[in-house]
Design an enzyme around this catalytic site. Structure first.
Site, mmCIF file in Angstrom:
data_model
loop_
_atom_site.group_PDB
_atom_site.id
_atom_site.type_symbol
_atom_site.label_atom_id
_atom_site.label_comp_id
_atom_site.label_asym_id
_atom_site.label_seq_id
_atom_site.Cartn_x
_atom_site.Cartn_y
_atom_site.Cartn_z
ATOM 1 N N CYS A 35 -8.596 50.447 26.297
ATOM 2 C CA CYS A 35 -7.314 50.905 26.843
ATOM 3 C C CYS A 35 -7.396 52.275 27.520
ATOM 4 O O CYS A 35 -6.391 52.784 28.016
ATOM 5 C CB CYS A 35 -6.253 50.926 25.747
ATOM 6 S SG CYS A 35 -6.549 52.199 24.492
ATOM 7 N N ARG A 73 -11.965 29.722 -6.408
ATOM 8 C CA ARG A 73 -12.061 30.695 -7.496
ATOM 9 C C ARG A 73 -10.906 31.687 -7.450
ATOM 10 O O ARG A 73 -10.407 32.124 -8.475
ATOM 11 C CB ARG A 73 -13.407 31.441 -7.420
ATOM 12 C CG ARG A 73 -13.547 32.479 -8.527
ATOM 13 C CD ARG A 73 -14.878 33.215 -8.480
ATOM 14 N NE ARG A 73 -14.923 34.209 -9.541
ATOM 15 C CZ ARG A 73 -14.472 35.454 -9.414
ATOM 16 N NH1 ARG A 73 -13.973 35.866 -8.269
ATOM 17 N NH2 ARG A 73 -14.518 36.297 -10.433
ATOM 18 N N TYR A 127 -22.540 23.132 -11.917
ATOM 19 C CA TYR A 127 -23.462 23.866 -12.787
ATOM 20 C C TYR A 127 -22.841 24.386 -14.076
ATOM 21 O O TYR A 127 -23.503 25.093 -14.832
ATOM 22 C CB TYR A 127 -24.080 25.043 -12.029
ATOM 23 C CG TYR A 127 -23.095 25.946 -11.319
ATOM 24 C CD1 TYR A 127 -22.405 26.944 -11.999
ATOM 25 C CD2 TYR A 127 -22.868 25.801 -9.961
ATOM 26 C CE1 TYR A 127 -21.506 27.772 -11.350
ATOM 27 C CE2 TYR A 127 -21.972 26.630 -9.298
ATOM 28 C CZ TYR A 127 -21.301 27.611 -9.997
ATOM 29 O OH TYR A 127 -20.402 28.428 -9.341
ATOM 30 N N ASP A 187 -25.214 30.113 -1.941
ATOM 31 C CA ASP A 187 -24.364 30.965 -1.113
ATOM 32 C C ASP A 187 -23.271 30.090 -0.519
ATOM 33 O O ASP A 187 -23.321 29.692 0.648
ATOM 34 C CB ASP A 187 -25.195 31.630 -0.010
ATOM 35 C CG ASP A 187 -24.429 32.733 0.695
ATOM 36 O OD1 ASP A 187 -23.409 33.191 0.140
ATOM 37 O OD2 ASP A 187 -24.831 33.121 1.794
ATOM 38 N N LYS A 229 -29.249 30.516 -6.823
ATOM 39 C CA LYS A 229 -27.929 31.126 -6.599
ATOM 40 C C LYS A 229 -27.429 30.658 -5.234
ATOM 41 O O LYS A 229 -27.890 31.118 -4.192
ATOM 42 C CB LYS A 229 -28.017 32.645 -6.646
ATOM 43 C CG LYS A 229 -26.660 33.334 -6.505
ATOM 44 C CD LYS A 229 -26.804 34.841 -6.601
ATOM 45 C CE LYS A 229 -25.457 35.517 -6.443
ATOM 46 N NZ LYS A 229 -24.855 35.286 -5.112
ATOM 47 N N CYS A 252 -2.944 49.512 21.741
ATOM 48 C CA CYS A 252 -4.293 49.185 22.224
ATOM 49 C C CYS A 252 -4.521 47.683 22.087
ATOM 50 O O CYS A 252 -4.445 47.142 20.983
ATOM 51 C CB CYS A 252 -5.354 49.952 21.452
ATOM 52 S SG CYS A 252 -7.049 49.534 21.939
ATOM 53 N N CYS A 307 -9.718 55.345 18.378
ATOM 54 C CA CYS A 307 -8.845 55.257 19.545
ATOM 55 C C CYS A 307 -7.462 55.724 19.108
ATOM 56 O O CYS A 307 -6.942 55.273 18.082
ATOM 57 C CB CYS A 307 -8.784 53.820 20.049
ATOM 58 S SG CYS A 307 -7.455 53.514 21.235
ATOM 59 N N CYS A 311 -11.345 55.290 25.058
ATOM 60 C CA CYS A 311 -11.430 53.936 24.492
ATOM 61 C C CYS A 311 -11.917 52.966 25.569
ATOM 62 O O CYS A 311 -11.343 52.921 26.660
ATOM 63 C CB CYS A 311 -10.062 53.493 23.968
ATOM 64 S SG CYS A 311 -10.015 51.773 23.413
ATOM 65 N N GLU A 357 -31.519 28.717 -12.301
ATOM 66 C CA GLU A 357 -30.878 27.935 -11.252
ATOM 67 C C GLU A 357 -30.910 28.720 -9.944
ATOM 68 O O GLU A 357 -30.917 29.955 -9.960
ATOM 69 C CB GLU A 357 -29.414 27.644 -11.607
ATOM 70 C CG GLU A 357 -29.219 26.921 -12.912
ATOM 71 C CD GLU A 357 -27.759 26.820 -13.332
ATOM 72 O OE1 GLU A 357 -27.498 26.266 -14.396
ATOM 73 O OE2 GLU A 357 -26.880 27.324 -12.580
ATOM 74 N N LYS A 385 -29.634 32.145 -16.988
ATOM 75 C CA LYS A 385 -28.587 31.904 -17.985
ATOM 76 C C LYS A 385 -29.203 31.684 -19.362
ATOM 77 O O LYS A 385 -30.188 30.946 -19.493
ATOM 78 C CB LYS A 385 -27.754 30.667 -17.621
ATOM 79 C CG LYS A 385 -26.982 30.778 -16.315
ATOM 80 C CD LYS A 385 -26.213 29.500 -16.035
ATOM 81 C CE LYS A 385 -25.400 29.608 -14.755
ATOM 82 N NZ LYS A 385 -24.696 28.335 -14.439
ATOM 83 N N LYS A 406 -31.234 38.759 -7.150
ATOM 84 C CA LYS A 406 -31.114 38.514 -5.712
ATOM 85 C C LYS A 406 -32.482 38.583 -5.033
ATOM 86 O O LYS A 406 -33.392 39.264 -5.507
ATOM 87 C CB LYS A 406 -30.184 39.552 -5.075
ATOM 88 C CG LYS A 406 -28.778 39.561 -5.669
ATOM 89 C CD LYS A 406 -27.844 38.666 -4.921
ATOM 90 C CE LYS A 406 -27.400 39.318 -3.639
ATOM 91 N NZ LYS A 406 -26.311 38.571 -2.987
ATOM 92 N N ASP A 434 -26.598 1.792 6.770
ATOM 93 C CA ASP A 434 -25.306 2.354 7.173
ATOM 94 C C ASP A 434 -24.375 1.259 7.683
ATOM 95 O O ASP A 434 -23.160 1.306 7.455
ATOM 96 C CB ASP A 434 -25.510 3.404 8.267
ATOM 97 C CG ASP A 434 -26.162 4.674 7.744
ATOM 98 O OD1 ASP A 434 -26.257 4.823 6.505
ATOM 99 O OD2 ASP A 434 -26.573 5.512 8.568
ATOM 100 N N ALA A 435 -24.926 0.266 8.379
ATOM 101 C CA ALA A 435 -24.097 -0.806 8.952
ATOM 102 C C ALA A 435 -23.411 -1.614 7.857
ATOM 103 O O ALA A 435 -22.218 -1.943 7.955
ATOM 104 C CB ALA A 435 -24.956 -1.718 9.822
ATOM 105 N N VAL A 436 -24.152 -1.915 6.786
ATOM 106 C CA VAL A 436 -23.567 -2.676 5.659
ATOM 107 C C VAL A 436 -22.506 -1.825 4.964
ATOM 108 O O VAL A 436 -21.419 -2.317 4.636
ATOM 109 C CB VAL A 436 -24.662 -3.118 4.657
ATOM 110 C CG1 VAL A 436 -24.039 -3.694 3.395
ATOM 111 C CG2 VAL A 436 -25.569 -4.133 5.312
ATOM 112 N N TYR A 437 -22.824 -0.542 4.747
ATOM 113 C CA TYR A 437 -21.851 0.365 4.106
ATOM 114 C C TYR A 437 -20.561 0.417 4.929
ATOM 115 O O TYR A 437 -19.456 0.347 4.377
ATOM 116 C CB TYR A 437 -22.446 1.764 3.970
ATOM 117 C CG TYR A 437 -21.509 2.772 3.337
ATOM 118 C CD1 TYR A 437 -21.496 2.966 1.959
ATOM 119 C CD2 TYR A 437 -20.618 3.514 4.121
ATOM 120 C CE1 TYR A 437 -20.627 3.879 1.370
ATOM 121 C CE2 TYR A 437 -19.749 4.428 3.544
ATOM 122 C CZ TYR A 437 -19.759 4.608 2.174
ATOM 123 O OH TYR A 437 -18.885 5.504 1.599
#
Length: 683
Positions: free
Chosen positions: A428, A153, A243, A134, A132, A447, A441, A425, A130, A307, A331, A50-53
């Site tokens: 209120c 989308r 994908y 989320d 799915k 309210c 209510c 309620c 593949e 697919k 699912k 990370d230091a070099v990057y």
């Protein structure tokens, strides 16, 4: 100069560099940083520390600052964030981004496979499996191998431009590998997601700052991607998988497996969990394997996607209106856990609906700590017999929203009192009335619990369309007691709005202008904006079309409203009660005094299309689909979303779906865009 394998971080002083030398070093640095980004974020196999990057990246930033004319839009330094955009522009997708048919039932998967085999006239078809994801579905466009823009989308046909935020994601290449082989234009589809460990760390910081935590990683990713300021997104734990190739100049690969291989070759990250299958048994094994391992992944998946591999078979199978016939999502069963109900609170929603909420001993449900869960309504609580002190099983409905599935019996334990909804309620103290399964209510616009939601709904695009008045602004206006009802919005000035967190002179002025510009709404939009219980957009149009003015509707009795065709007794009662309430009338009068002038609906002219039924498929150049529907409805026609024996016309725009075939099968007359506009003109 090579910064790929053994980067030399002993740099020459910038003041000693000529422009030609700086140009060469910037080119080499960008090439090296992109190479190491790909290894780290896509291949998961970093080759330098990370230091070099960090030294390479800092050097590039310093050189671009010293030679600003050498900075380009695809430089790795754009990932730190750019100037905020004023709004998210709408962009039409290269091709429609379809959604997937999803099922929990294995019988539906069998049916899908049989259909594919029948169309292929074969006992066996190759499928690509593949996970799915989320997350947030996006379209990304490359031109000549360089990132051009990316969109959400949206509605599948038009999305919002989130290019400024996508650029901050290191897993997104700003320049494709093997760019010389890339098509002139390439549209690919992917899923932006937030890894679980990053999500937990982000939520911890939000809680520490007394901010509302994100409900789940998907909401976190979607919320960040729609920010106007990319500096708020830069550095956040976001990644993405690709994908699908949506469109390209030239020939598509002949099958999906080659698409995935080509995406990887271009440096676009694909899932390492993708597999091939030829039978239901192999698909079942894959489904079971991912279901068992989902909790060990660093990102959320809620099923698998099946697919058809062969593109020619895909073309033969075709698509429905919203989803392809060549793919289906299987699912997973939602996650379930057991915990104890500490109390049952009653939450008051935007429309005044009271919802019982179980306050739980915190429990981990699929990697998410759940401390509350919905009980929906009093009838649901009584049916499941949930009481304070009970042990209950929690399920994440749709794999997102926690709810109480059932009570877990405990022998020998004395149970608490039976739950009943309050008569007043809890916020209120107004009277609570029951309508069907729900309790409401009666305070309406006055309210406090409903106010933030009322403001957000009032400002929504389909209502008053007040830009910049979102959830954060509405919550602050209510919390700081700057707004006590909708009428107070029109009394705010720019100094008031500048005091809100996240607002400066320009944004405060924009919001002020937007509020003041929302003083002449059309009646149907205003009725919808008021958030009257059970009055959605369709009902608001019906009421507006019948009564034509706000005054006539406000003075109408429940019986007069109920006479309207299609308006039920519950809608009539809710509408009449709303306008009969003194508090609501006072708010409406104050809005009138502030200059709000609700525009009466125009008188109905001739209705030459009365009795005709229209269906639309594809985009129209000169108007949106909603505008087209309004035009024909104003002429007396009816619009529906699907072809039936009652359909008179199918209006065919750009990129029509499977409705075209259905119309031909059923003998429905088709109108192209020119014929449709001519029909409107003649009518």
């Amino acid at each position: 100069m090579d910064f790929k394998r053994n980067p030399d971080t002993h740099f020459k002083g910038i003041d000693k560099l000529g422009k030609k030398e700086a140009t060469e070093e910037i080119r080499a640095l960008r090439e090296g940083i992109n190479y190491h980004d790909h290894l780290y974020y896509v291949k998961d196999s970093p080759k330098i520390s990370d230091a070099v990057y960090d030294k390479l990246f800092q050097r590039l930033q310093d050189l671009e600052e010293a030679f600003p004319d050498l900075k380009t839009g695809d430089s790795p330094t754009v990932r730190v964030g750019a100037e905020p955009v004023s709004q998210l522009k709408k962009i039409k997708h290269k091709v429609p981004l379809l959604s997937l048919q999803a099922s929990l039932d294995e019988k539906n998967i069998e049916s899908f496979l049989k259909t594919a085999c029948k169309k292929a006239n074969s006992q066996s078809v190759k499928y690509v499996l593949e996970p799915k994801f989320d997350g947030l579905s996006v379209e990304v466009i490359y031109e000549k191998g360089r990132f051009k823009y990316g969109t959400t989308r949206g509605n599948g046909e038009v999305g919002e431009d989130i290019s400024h935020n996508l650029k901050t994601i290191h897993a997104l290449p700003l320049s494709l590998q093997h760019r010389d082989d890339a098509p002139a234009t390439l549209a690919v589809r992917g899923e932006v997601f937030m890894p679980r460990d990053g999500f937990m760390a982000l939520n911890k910081r939000r809680v520490e700052r007394d901010e509302e935590p994100f409900a789940n990683p998907r909401n976190a990713a979607a919320g960040l991607m729609r920010q106007y300021k990319s500096r708020q997104v830069a550095g956040k734990p976001l990644s993405l998988f690709f994908y699908e190739i949506l469109a390209l100049d030239g020939e598509q690969p002949p099958n999906h497996q080659e698409v995935l291989d080509q995406l990887s070759r271009w440096g676009l990250k694909t899932s390492p969990l993708n597999e091939s299958a030829f039978s239901l048994k192999q698909i079942e094994n894959y489904h079971r394997k991912l279901a068992e391992h989902r909790d060990h992944l660093d990102y959320e998946i809620d099923g698998i996607v099946i697919k058809v591999d062969d593109h020619s078979l895909r073309e033969a199978l075709g698509t429905r209106d919203r989803n392809p016939r060549w793919a289906i999502a299987w699912k997973f069963e939602p996650r379930k856990e057991v915990t104890q109900v500490e109390d049952i609170a009653v939450q008051v929603g935007r429309t005044g609906i009271l919802t019982p909420v179980a306050l739980l001993q915190p429990v981990d449900v699929g990697g998410v700590t759940v401390s509350r869960a919905t009980l929906h309504n009093e009838g649901e609580v009584q049916r499941k017999d949930i009481r304070v002190g009970d042990r209950v099983r929690i399920i994440r409905a749709g794999d997102v929203i926690p709810e109480v599935e059932e009570r877990v019996k405990q022998r020998g334990r004395k149970r608490g009192k039976i739950f009943k909804m309050p008569k007043r309620c809890p916020v209120c103290n107004s009277k609570v009335v029951r309508e069907g399964a729900y309790h409401l209510c009666t305070a309406g616009l006055s309210c406090a619990a409903q106010l933030s939601g009322h403001i957000q709904h009032y400002a929504a695009r389909d209502a008053m369309d007040i830009d910049h008045l979102g959830e954060k602004a509405a919550d602050q206006l209510v919390r700081r007691e700057m707004v006590h009802n909708l009428a107070d919005l029109y009394a705010l000035d720019t100094n008031d709005l500048k005091s809100l967190d996240g607002f400066a002179e320009r944004s405060a002025t924009q919001l002020y202008v937007a509020i003041q510009g929302a003083k002449k709404p059309r009646l149907d939009r205003f009725l919808f904006a008021l958030g009257i219980p059970r009055v959605g957009r369709k009902v608001a149009k019906q009421l507006a079309g019948e009564f034509r003015s706000l005054e006539k509707l406000a003075d109408a009795s429940e019986g007069e409203i109920a006479k309207i065709s299609g308006i039920g007794s519950e809608v009539a009662a809710a509408t009449a009660n709303f306008f009969a309430d003194d508090n609501n009338r006072e708010v409406l009068e104050r809005m009138r005094k502030s200059g709000v002038r609700v525009q009466s609906m125009p008188r109905r002219g001739k209705q030459p299309l009365k009795g005709k039924t229209f269906v639309f498929s594809g985009g129209l150049d000169k108007m949106t689909r909603d505008e087209a529907k309004e035009r024909v409805e104003a002429l007396g026609a009816r619009t529906t979303s699907s072809i039936s024996g009652e359909t008179d016309y199918l209006v065919v725009g750009e990129d029509p779906g499977s409705k075209l075939d259905e119309a031909e099968e059923k003998g429905v007359k088709r109108l192209d865009k020119k014929e449709f506009l001519k029909l409107l003109g003649n009518s």
